[in-house]
Scaffold this motif. Structure first.
Motif, PDB file in Angstrom:
ATOM      1  N   ALA A  12     -16.256   5.217   9.077  1.00  0.00           N
ATOM      2  CA  ALA A  12     -17.256   5.908   8.088  1.00  0.00           C
ATOM      3  C   ALA A  12     -18.211   4.680   8.236  1.00  0.00           C
ATOM      4  O   ALA A  12     -19.484   5.195   7.809  1.00  0.00           O
ATOM      5  N   GLN A  13     -17.640   3.320   7.812  1.00  0.00           N
ATOM      6  CA  GLN A  13     -18.941   2.529   7.943  1.00  0.00           C
ATOM      7  C   GLN A  13     -19.942   2.278   9.136  1.00  0.00           C
ATOM      8  O   GLN A  13     -21.011   2.253   8.554  1.00  0.00           O
ATOM      9  N   GLN A  14     -19.056   2.713   9.874  1.00  0.00           N
ATOM     10  CA  GLN A  14     -20.166   2.726  11.500  1.00  0.00           C
ATOM     11  C   GLN A  14     -21.223   4.113  10.869  1.00  0.00           C
ATOM     12  O   GLN A  14     -22.709   3.683  11.751  1.00  0.00           O
ATOM     13  N   ALA A  15     -20.731   5.062  10.727  1.00  0.00           N
ATOM     14  CA  ALA A  15     -21.832   6.529  10.116  1.00  0.00           C
ATOM     15  C   ALA A  15     -22.710   5.719   8.899  1.00  0.00           C
ATOM     16  O   ALA A  15     -24.134   5.937   9.561  1.00  0.00           O
ATOM     17  N   LEU A  16     -21.894   5.118   8.146  1.00  0.00           N
ATOM     18  CA  LEU A  16     -23.491   4.657   7.195  1.00  0.00           C
ATOM     19  C   LEU A  16     -24.096   3.531   8.175  1.00  0.00           C
ATOM     20  O   LEU A  16     -25.495   3.735   6.855  1.00  0.00           O
ATOM     21  N   GLU A  17     -24.311   2.739   8.939  1.00  0.00           N
ATOM     22  CA  GLU A  17     -24.677   2.128   9.662  1.00  0.00           C
ATOM     23  C   GLU A  17     -25.617   2.500  10.192  1.00  0.00           C
ATOM     24  O   GLU A  17     -26.904   2.221  10.271  1.00  0.00           O
TER      25      GLU A  17
ATOM     26  N   ARG B  17     -29.508  -3.978   3.871  1.00  0.00           N
ATOM     27  CA  ARG B  17     -29.346  -4.149   4.865  1.00  0.00           C
ATOM     28  C   ARG B  17     -30.687  -3.698   5.506  1.00  0.00           C
ATOM     29  O   ARG B  17     -31.787  -4.615   6.119  1.00  0.00           O
ATOM     30  N   THR B  18     -31.519  -2.720   5.113  1.00  0.00           N
ATOM     31  CA  THR B  18     -32.529  -2.246   5.612  1.00  0.00           C
ATOM     32  C   THR B  18     -33.891  -2.572   4.892  1.00  0.00           C
ATOM     33  O   THR B  18     -34.553  -2.260   4.908  1.00  0.00           O
TER      34      THR B  18
ATOM     35  N   GLY C 107     -20.154  -1.019   0.811  1.00  0.00           N
ATOM     36  CA  GLY C 107     -19.828  -0.463   1.784  1.00  0.00           C
ATOM     37  C   GLY C 107     -21.568   0.287   2.148  1.00  0.00           C
ATOM     38  O   GLY C 107     -22.332  -0.401   3.114  1.00  0.00           O
ATOM     39  N   ALA C 108     -21.358   0.924   1.232  1.00  0.00           N
ATOM     40  CA  ALA C 108     -23.058   1.897   1.479  1.00  0.00           C
ATOM     41  C   ALA C 108     -23.949   1.126   0.688  1.00  0.00           C
ATOM     42  O   ALA C 108     -24.986   1.015   0.939  1.00  0.00           O
ATOM     43  N   LEU C 109     -24.117   0.513  -0.248  1.00  0.00           N
ATOM     44  CA  LEU C 109     -24.375  -0.464  -0.641  1.00  0.00           C
ATOM     45  C   LEU C 109     -25.327  -1.627   0.071  1.00  0.00           C
ATOM     46  O   LEU C 109     -26.447  -1.446   0.135  1.00  0.00           O
ATOM     47  N   GLU C 110     -23.866  -2.541   0.799  1.00  0.00           N
ATOM     48  CA  GLU C 110     -24.514  -3.033   2.020  1.00  0.00           C
ATOM     49  C   GLU C 110     -25.671  -2.452   3.132  1.00  0.00           C
ATOM     50  O   GLU C 110     -26.557  -3.483   3.738  1.00  0.00           O
TER      51      GLU C 110
ATOM     52  N   GLY D  26     -28.886 -13.928   9.211  1.00  0.00           N
ATOM     53  CA  GLY D  26     -27.905 -12.006   7.755  1.00  0.00           C
ATOM     54  C   GLY D  26     -26.984 -12.103   8.391  1.00  0.00           C
ATOM     55  O   GLY D  26     -27.013 -10.712   8.096  1.00  0.00           O
ATOM     56  N   LEU D  27     -25.723 -12.465   8.503  1.00  0.00           N
ATOM     57  CA  LEU D  27     -25.052 -13.129   8.189  1.00  0.00           C
ATOM     58  C   LEU D  27     -24.147 -12.687   6.746  1.00  0.00           C
ATOM     59  O   LEU D  27     -23.053 -12.623   6.526  1.00  0.00           O
ATOM     60  N   ALA D  28     -24.879 -14.041   6.079  1.00  0.00           N
ATOM     61  CA  ALA D  28     -25.293 -14.287   5.072  1.00  0.00           C
ATOM     62  C   ALA D  28     -24.914 -13.246   4.202  1.00  0.00           C
ATOM     63  O   ALA D  28     -25.108 -13.063   3.928  1.00  0.00           O
TER      64      ALA D  28
END
Length: 489
Positions: free
Chosen positions: A190-195, A224-225, A217-220, A103-105
């Motif tokens: 903000a990245q954690q907020a997006l996650e 992932r979902t 970062g939003a695309l990623e 999942g980290l790839a």
């Protein structure tokens, strides 16, 4: 990147984008390439079993000779990191001594921060430098302040320091959008907020609409979902809301992600009439609307719109201290109705029991200096932009762009070729930059690249000068390729 029966399979262009910013900066080209591939393998971004592209395809993507790629692959086979499988090409060899989490790839927004400073000019990041007042405010904390902070609570504030939540809520209310502390969840950036939004709102197969281009970062986070991503273009006035409305009518997405206050990577601010029309869509369609305002406060005209779209039970606003003050604070927040905030808090509690209270205390005090910070950014950013555009006009007159209205980056269109291939040439001239494809859900913006301008003038001068040299080299190479292709056909 696709999944086959034996593992992940990477296209040449995708691998070329992942290689930006890795490996050595000197020595034979084949050794630079083998070192870069080895770094991706060791980081787990090319997991065991991954299929690498054929030598010829990768050589074209990297604008190197096929011999260079053959030699790089061979060097890694000799080290046991690659293997040649009959019928399935070159793959990453299994490593019994390395724990791998598939999942980290993947290429992601944090890649440029993983290996420390690049031994080159870094145009790949668009982070803003810290303001001096951050150090001034942080240095003002006394021993009594720390004692008060440590003696009143066990230190775990899942929703955030109450005083900071109250202060942020008051800022929204003062700006015209009534907000209570219960509407605020403090996050580690903000990245954690997006996650949290992605994990709290989405399930595999859900439809998500994003701008084209958009924050990578939003695309990623959405990818992932297992979400299905659709795009709506932006222009000089921001998101094409009419096109979004047509898409919402024809489909039933779960979530729409926008950046109304200021857009990354283009620096566009959504026009007022489009903003009003966008807000009304919440009353007409059953969709969650996420407005990422991380760049709020960097608008050149001084407009600060912390909650430009108002309030609604399906509106989620993301804010951040990183762009206005300093990324090292790692402080952001989510603004939503209390029920939604509670849901995100529960999701957050699975992996994180709260952000640093010391950083939150500093952030609380910094918010009292918000107007000063905005003035500093509003003064400095246009100067950096003017320096960059003058350099581009002098050294790369064929490159084009739309002047941004906010933020710290210029979205530049290349007149020929694509940025994925050009980035490899630029790196050999000592400049790391990101191809536009990483800001797109479908890779269709690869004729663009993002250039930062919140850098010292000397760095901008040297960087653009090197880019111009790299561009001349790139044009010579592509001209040769076209000539050879024409001769063959």
């Amino acid at each position: 990147m696709i999944q086959d029966g034996n593992g992940l399979r990477f296209s040449a262009d995708e691998l070329a984008r992942r290689l930006v910013g890795t490996g050595a900066r000197s020595g034979p080209l084949y050794r630079q390439l083998s070192d870069s591939l080895a770094e991706l393998i060791e980081r787990g971004e090319l997991p065991p079993g991954s299929a690498l592209p054929p030598e010829r395809a990768l050589s074209e993507a990297l604008t190197v000779s096929r011999t260079t790629v053959v030699a790089a692959y061979q060097a890694l086979r000799e080290k046991g990191q690659l293997e040649r499988r009959q019928g399935s090409g070159t793959r990453v060899a299994p490593d019994r001594n390395r724990e791998t989490v598939s999942g980290l790839a993947g290429d992601h927004a944090a890649s440029q921060f993983l290996s420390g400073p690049l031994a080159t000019i870094d145009f790949a990041t668009a982070a803003l430098p810290s303001l001096d007042l951050v150090a001034d405010v942080a240095a003002g904390l006394t021993r009594d302040d720390y004692l008060r902070l440590t003696s009143t609570h066990h230190g775990y504030h899942l929703r955030g320091l109450p005083a900071l939540r109250e202060r942020i809520a008051r800022w929204y209310s003062d700006a015209g959008t009534a907000t209570a502390p219960e509407d605020i969840l403090i996050t580690s950036g903000a990245q954690q907020a997006l996650e949290l939004v992605a994990r709290g709102c989405l399930q595999p197969g859900d439809g998500v609409i994003v701008e084209q281009p958009t924050y990578r970062g939003a695309l990623e986070a959405f990818a992932r979902t297992g979400s299905r991503l659709r795009t709506v273009r932006i222009d000089e006035r921001g998101l094409d809301v009419a096109a979004l409305e047509r898409l919402l009518t024809n489909e039933s997405p779960r979530l729409v992600y926008v950046q109304a206050a200021a857009h990354n990577p283009t620096g566009v601010v959504l026009a007022d009439d489009r903003r009003q029309r966008l807000a009304k869509l919440l009353d007409q369609h059953e969709v969650v609307l996420v407005d990422d305002t991380s760049l709020a406060g960097t608008a050149f005209d001084g407009r600060t719109t912390p909650a430009a779209l108002g309030t609604h039970e399906r509106l989620i606003t993301i804010g951040s201290m990183s762009k206005l003050f300093w990324g090292g604070l790692r402080l952001g927040w989510i603004r939503a109705v209390p029920q939604v905030v509670s849901r995100f808090a529960r999701v957050r509690g699975i992996t994180d029991l709260g952000s640093s209270l010391v950083a939150q205390e500093v952030a609380l005090r910094l918010l009292d200096h918000r107007a000063t910070a905005e003035t500093e950014r509003r003064t400095a950013l246009p100067v950096g932009l003017r320096t960059l555009t003058e350099l581009l006009g002098r050294h790369l007159p064929d490159w084009s762009w739309q002047d941004p209205q906010a933020g710290a980056s210029l979205w530049v269109r290349l007149p020929h070729g694509d940025a994925t291939h050009f980035a490899q040439i630029a790196l050999r001239y000592g400049v790391a930059l990101l191809p536009g494809a990483v800001f797109s859900a479908d890779g269709s913006t690869d004729h663009h690249t993002r250039l930062p301008y919140a850098l010292p003038p000397a760095t901008l001068t040297q960087g653009v000068t090197r880019l111009a040299q790299a561009w001349t080299d790139y044009l010579n190479r592509t001209t040769v390729d076209v000539t050879l292709t024409s001769a063959v056909t």
